[in-house]
Design an enzyme around this catalytic site. Structure first.
Site, PDB file in Angstrom:
ATOM      1  CG  ASP A  42       1.543  -0.838  -8.991  1.00  0.00           C
ATOM      2  OD1 ASP A  42       0.389  -0.605  -9.399  1.00  0.00           O
ATOM      3  OD2 ASP A  42       1.928  -0.574  -7.822  1.00  0.00           O
TER       4      ASP A  42
ATOM      5  CE1 TYR B   7       0.252  -8.476  -5.363  1.00  0.00           C
ATOM      6  CE2 TYR B   7      -1.623  -8.783  -3.911  1.00  0.00           C
ATOM      7  CZ  TYR B   7      -1.098  -8.352  -5.106  1.00  0.00           C
ATOM      8  OH  TYR B   7      -1.911  -7.800  -6.056  1.00  0.00           O
TER       9      TYR B   7
END
Lengths: 271, 271
Positions: free
Chosen positions: A52, A110
């Site tokens: 994103d 992540y």
């Protein structure tokens, strides 16, 4: 024609995410431009993770096809001469023509970084999310434990996602406090649109005491996005790396990962 | 009229340093603007350390005089509402009228951060200096040991400095490696123009093997700027904090300082 695989690190602050957008510059676009300039061909990279806007990476993966005579291992250095400082190709190599970064079995890693302090810190504002209210990291970990394993993560997925298959497996999900810094480390076989940021936002709500850890089970069962917490801000999130079936594609070592080869493959290799 | 003392943290990336300049925005200027807006008076802050362009701070000190009725402790919060994200006032309090941040005995604490890796890391490029050649941190520490104590630091001072008194005392100077990150931590009773960056540049030359540690003594004795190494780039440097005669003004805890009150005052209190 050869297929070249790149491991790419970037500071996502000044980009509208990975994927090419009509309005605003993206990582994919800059890579295409610079690789095209380098090779004299029209290059189109294919990325593994379409991060994103504002999200960072230490080891995203991309491939592209080329007839260039540049040795595969030299692409990283050559394109870094042309890239802006906030995008760095940290490795390049040749892969078989059929190799596709989104259609291989992989583990994605992540990290979500929180600065949990009364006052924000201007020096880490671009790579952490600031939470001024005290967070209870033990409750956050207790909640996280309900999310590991294979589940339908429909409640933890942006409603604008374009997939019906919302089942994913989380291999590990750890909440680690170091002073005022809280790291949420997660690894899994794939993540839905906004899934890591919704998990972070939900764990933050648990940490503040708005949800009890055991409510995570109800939120999962509801299969309803509105049951989970808000999507945590993008700047706290970094794609640390992607591991393809035994072949580790790692970002740099700044997150102090323990990657001893003896360590069992339990979804913690890149941390 | 009251004198208010501010502890200020900032990311120096987008500023031409602390002190007001004819061309380019500075930290001092932004503080003056925002405090003037807040109080309705014409405010002129006096800073403790006039940090260079691109240098950061976690705890620089500034004072200003005001007739405002805002309670002293509330100035931090009030002005933070008006400041950009890269400048944060982390504390405010009243001090006696005669109190001047540059004319008090103090200990200043700086850190210089180096990323010592073959490839740069885009996520820490604004707060570290990248050195791709391997550095020997043990040799750097051996060299650093020659600099602690009271010396004439003329060789470690920008030639454009406007002082004849180039004698300063360094209380501590430590070179700490943590993986690919090397931190140079220095405390002293004051630093000359560019002194910390010239020390960092010189230690980097030692770490690369260009100077032997014992040559530092000759460099000090020469009292000649050209004998020392280059001035290391500004983005690696952070003014961690300033300690005024027993009164600790500290920045935030992100550098993982050990500030136990039991610890002896040996110039390491803020680290």
């Amino acid at each position: 024609m050869r297929r070249i695989k790149l491991t790419v690190a970037y500071d996502g602050t000044n980009y509208c995410g990975w994927q090419i957008q009509p309005n605003g510059i993206t990582i994919e676009e800059v890579l295409n431009q610079k690789l095209s300039k380098l090779t004299g061909e029209e290059i189109h990279v294919i990325g593994a993770s379409r991060t994103d806007s504002g999200v960072h990476a230490l080891g995203n993966i991309a491939v592209f096809d080329t007839n260039s005579t540049i040795p595969p291992g030299r692409f990283a250095c050559a394109v870094n001469q042309k890239l802006p400082e906030d995008i760095v190709v940290i490795h390049s190599e040749e892969v078989p023509q059929g190799w596709h970064p989104r259609y291989q079995d992989c583990t994605k890693y992540y990290e979500y970084h929180i600065l949990n302090s009364p006052i924000p810190n201007p020096l880490c504002r671009l790579t952490t999310s600031h939470v001024s209210f005290p967070l209870d990291e033990e409750k956050m970990q207790a909640a996280a434990n309900y999310l590991t394993g294979t589940h339908d993560f429909k409640s933890f997925c942006n409603i604008r996602t374009n997939t019906d298959d919302t089942i994913r497996t989380i291999y590990s999900l750890d909440v680690i406090r170091d002073g005022e810094e809280i790291k949420i480390r997660v690894s899994g076989n794939g993540f839905l649109y906004n899934m890591v940021r919704i998990i972070a936002g939900t764990l933050i709500r648990v940490g503040r005491g708005f949800y009890q850890p055991e409510q995570i089970k109800e939120i999962l069962d509801a299969k309803e996005r509105t049951e989970a917490g808000v999507t945590a801000p993008p700047q706290g999130l970094t794609l640390v790396g992607i591991e393809y079936s035994g072949h580790v594609e790692r970002g740099q070592n700044i997150l102090r990962r323990n990657t001893s080869p003896e360590r069992e493959k339990n979804g913690k290799n890149l941390f």
